[in-house]
Design an enzyme around this catalytic site. Sequence first.
Site, mmCIF file in Angstrom:
data_model
loop_
_atom_site.group_PDB
_atom_site.id
_atom_site.type_symbol
_atom_site.label_atom_id
_atom_site.label_comp_id
_atom_site.label_asym_id
_atom_site.label_seq_id
_atom_site.Cartn_x
_atom_site.Cartn_y
_atom_site.Cartn_z
ATOM 1 N N ASP A 1 -33.048 47.421 19.027
ATOM 2 C CA ASP A 1 -32.649 47.899 17.840
ATOM 3 C C ASP A 1 -31.072 47.605 17.898
ATOM 4 O O ASP A 1 -30.455 47.995 18.899
ATOM 5 C CB ASP A 1 -32.824 49.364 17.867
ATOM 6 N N ILE A 2 -30.535 46.836 17.014
ATOM 7 C CA ILE A 2 -28.995 46.530 16.912
ATOM 8 C C ILE A 2 -28.092 47.668 16.859
ATOM 9 O O ILE A 2 -27.279 47.586 17.482
ATOM 10 C CB ILE A 2 -28.762 45.455 15.882
ATOM 11 N N ASN B 1 -26.497 44.249 1.323
ATOM 12 C CA ASN B 1 -26.825 43.843 0.241
ATOM 13 C C ASN B 1 -25.520 43.867 -0.728
ATOM 14 O O ASN B 1 -24.310 44.365 -0.287
ATOM 15 C CB ASN B 1 -27.647 44.570 -0.774
ATOM 16 N N VAL C 1 -32.426 46.970 8.373
ATOM 17 C CA VAL C 1 -31.252 47.174 9.340
ATOM 18 C C VAL C 1 -30.014 47.856 8.805
ATOM 19 O O VAL C 1 -29.235 48.800 9.449
ATOM 20 C CB VAL C 1 -30.718 45.892 10.057
ATOM 21 N N ASP C 2 -29.817 47.629 7.517
ATOM 22 C CA ASP C 2 -28.836 48.275 6.774
ATOM 23 C C ASP C 2 -28.818 49.846 6.806
ATOM 24 O O ASP C 2 -27.653 50.597 7.139
ATOM 25 C CB ASP C 2 -28.735 47.833 5.317
ATOM 26 N N SER D 1 -31.788 38.168 6.624
ATOM 27 C CA SER D 1 -32.778 37.901 5.376
ATOM 28 C C SER D 1 -34.090 37.608 5.833
ATOM 29 O O SER D 1 -35.081 37.348 5.079
ATOM 30 C CB SER D 1 -32.253 36.379 4.914
ATOM 31 N N THR D 2 -34.770 37.951 7.154
ATOM 32 C CA THR D 2 -36.055 37.826 7.267
ATOM 33 C C THR D 2 -36.792 39.082 7.120
ATOM 34 O O THR D 2 -38.214 39.029 7.600
ATOM 35 C CB THR D 2 -36.180 37.512 8.824
ATOM 36 N N TYR E 1 -35.929 40.277 2.531
ATOM 37 C CA TYR E 1 -35.486 39.329 1.744
ATOM 38 C C TYR E 1 -36.359 38.156 1.853
ATOM 39 O O TYR E 1 -36.262 36.978 1.234
ATOM 40 C CB TYR E 1 -33.955 38.824 1.925
HETATM 41 P P1 ADP Z 1 -32.913 41.430 4.700
HETATM 42 O O1 ADP Z 1 -32.805 42.287 3.508
HETATM 43 O O2 ADP Z 1 -31.577 40.736 5.063
HETATM 44 O O3 ADP Z 1 -34.188 40.680 4.699
HETATM 45 P P2 ADP Z 1 -33.762 43.456 6.518
HETATM 46 O O4 ADP Z 1 -33.003 44.634 7.103
HETATM 47 O O5 ADP Z 1 -35.057 43.953 5.349
HETATM 48 O O6 ADP Z 1 -32.803 42.718 5.635
HETATM 49 O O7 ADP Z 1 -34.181 42.645 7.675
HETATM 50 C C1 ADP Z 1 -33.429 41.669 8.303
HETATM 51 C C2 ADP Z 1 -33.941 41.661 9.855
HETATM 52 O O8 ADP Z 1 -33.559 42.832 10.464
HETATM 53 C C3 ADP Z 1 -35.622 41.707 9.702
HETATM 54 O O9 ADP Z 1 -36.047 40.776 10.779
HETATM 55 C C4 ADP Z 1 -35.732 43.275 10.522
HETATM 56 O O10 ADP Z 1 -37.020 43.258 11.323
HETATM 57 C C5 ADP Z 1 -34.686 43.442 11.109
HETATM 58 N N1 ADP Z 1 -34.274 45.141 11.487
HETATM 59 C C6 ADP Z 1 -34.679 46.006 10.837
HETATM 60 N N2 ADP Z 1 -33.959 47.173 11.396
HETATM 61 C C7 ADP Z 1 -33.321 46.634 12.563
HETATM 62 C C8 ADP Z 1 -32.648 47.302 13.629
HETATM 63 N N3 ADP Z 1 -32.636 48.612 13.766
HETATM 64 N N4 ADP Z 1 -32.179 46.562 14.555
HETATM 65 C C9 ADP Z 1 -32.251 45.041 14.489
HETATM 66 N N5 ADP Z 1 -32.982 44.706 13.397
HETATM 67 C C10 ADP Z 1 -33.627 45.242 12.675
#
Ligand code: ADP
Length: 170
Positions: A9-10, A23, A32-33, A120-121, A124
């Site tokens: 988890d970042i 966004n 993640v946002d 974006s994965t 998006y």
């Molecule tokens: P986007 O709209 O750019 O696709 P998302 O947040 O939906 O953004 O997903 C981008 C990536 O971040 C995906 O691979 C998702 O699995 C990952 N992600 C979601 N939550 C976390 C987190 N807490 N830490 C790291 N990566 C995350």
Amino acid sequence: MKVNVIQSDITTMKVDAIVNAANSSLLGGSGVDGAIHKKGGLEILKACQEIRNRQGKCNVGEAVITTAGKLDAKYVIHTVGPVWNQGGKEKEKLLGNCYKNSMKLAIENEVSSIAFPNISTGIYKFPKELAAQIAIHEINRFHTQKVVKEITFVCFDKQNFELYLKLLKQ
Ligand code: ADP
């Protein structure tokens, strides 16, 4: 420049800067946002609002930098990834720009360690393997700079983690 990959988890990363897949509104979202704003607190949102008041929304492929609030990082670099939709070369270029512009901001701010999510994965819907190839390609272009010493790709899901492991070995 060392390049690592982990599955994590970042928001738990102890690095100078973590990158947010934001966004254009910069006002938070899901994925993640949402996790970054939730854990980092209102200070990040306030900083994003100030940027919005100054420059308006953040265009796809561009990046801005704020405090990391309560997170164990100094900065959050917010970049706006492209929505895949029908895909195409333009989308690929825009995703590359996310990594490039985030790295540029990191260098300007003397960031020595940075963590990237798989931009974006998620919502998006960018194809994961193509996104990973673009991410690694863009990052490798920074191999001669001396400011950023460590880059970590933080994969949330196993599929991305295994893809990065495979591609980084090549
Ligand atoms: P986007 O709209 O750019 O696709 P998302 O947040 O939906 O953004 O997903 C981008 C990536 O971040 C995906 O691979 C998702 O699995 C990952 N992600 C979601 N939550 C976390 C987190 N807490 N830490 C790291 N990566 C995350």
